[in-house]
Design an enzyme around this catalytic site. Structure first.
Site, short mmCIF file in Angstrom:
data_model
loop_
_atom_site.label_atom_id
_atom_site.label_comp_id
_atom_site.label_asym_id
_atom_site.label_seq_id
_atom_site.Cartn_x
_atom_site.Cartn_y
_atom_site.Cartn_z
N LYS A 121 11.85 4.10 2.68
CA LYS A 121 11.40 5.17 1.25
C LYS A 121 13.18 5.97 1.05
O LYS A 121 13.33 6.05 -0.06
CB LYS A 121 10.73 6.06 1.66
CG LYS A 121 9.91 6.84 0.92
CD LYS A 121 8.46 7.41 2.08
CE LYS A 121 9.52 8.80 2.56
NZ LYS A 121 8.14 10.16 2.47
N ASP A 139 6.42 6.01 -1.84
CA ASP A 139 5.44 7.08 -0.92
C ASP A 139 4.25 7.10 -1.04
O ASP A 139 3.97 5.85 -1.53
CB ASP A 139 6.08 8.21 -1.56
CG ASP A 139 5.61 8.42 -2.53
OD1 ASP A 139 5.06 7.80 -3.45
OD2 ASP A 139 5.78 9.46 -3.79
#
Length: 211
Positions: A121, A139
């Protein structure tokens, strides 16, 4: 409408709704975005920005992070949660950037993932925001909305979501698209009590209406 056609329409609608797509985290230098994103794990962007406002003044360079007593780093980020682990990662990351990358955040996924505490991420956020490369930041908002929009089915696996979105989102749109998902997820398509009656994606959302 195919999944890809729906994805293109979602990209179009979100671009109209949120023309200014940018990261909510505040930073000046490339490593500051890296560190702020690490601090954001299980913490809000609002809180991280409050913390880093002073943190980046107290530790204004990579060298200052690398040389900092761990206790001082812990104290500076205590309100972000998981502060002992995060402080250790920030210090080790600064040391590695200086020793192996000449103080520059790398621009390749495989190199970013070698940095302490850095996962896909964060790596994708760096690739997209710092280097302008195609990147999917999977996310919580991205994962939730991807499921509701039918881009994936019943999965919370960020890697699966990332790989599926890569198939249907134009590469040049991918980074901004993920920022817009965050904005839409916060303002409209929340985890609880989504505002479906105010959603710009209602006409193409297979989950409409929720609740």
């Amino acid at each position: 409408m195919t999944k890809k056609e729906r994805a293109l329409e979602v990209v179009y609608q979100l671009k109209n709704e949120y023309p200014n797509a940018e990261c909510a985290l505040k930073y000046t230098h490339d490593y500051e975005l890296l560190f702020a994103t690490r601090l954001s794990a299980q913490c809000t962007d609002v809180r991280v920005n409050i913390v880093t406002k002073d943190l980046f003044v107290d530790f204004p360079t990579l060298e200052s992070f690398a040389d900092a007593p761990i206790e001082k780093l812990e104290e500076g980020i205590k309100t972000c949660g998981l502060f002992r682990t995060k402080a250790k990662d920030l210090k080790a990351c600064a040391q590695m950037l200086l020793s192996e990358y000449d103080g520059k955040v790398p621009d390749k996924m495989e190199e970013l993932l070698k940095l302490p505490g850095i996962g896909r991420k964060t790596a994708n956020l760096i690739l997209g925001d710092i280097y302008g490369k195609p990147a999917i930041v999977a996310d919580t908002h991205c994962i939730r909305l991807s499921n509701r929009l039918g881009f994936v089915k019943d999965t919370k696996d960020p890697v699966k979501v990332e790989n599926e979105l890569k198939k249907i989102i134009p590469p040049e749109e991918s980074s901004d698209f993920c920022h817009r998902l965050v904005l839409h997820g916060r303002e409209v398509c929340s985890a609880r009590s989504p505002k479906c009656d105010k959603c710009c994606l209602a006409a193409v959302c297979p989950s409409y209406p929720l609740g």
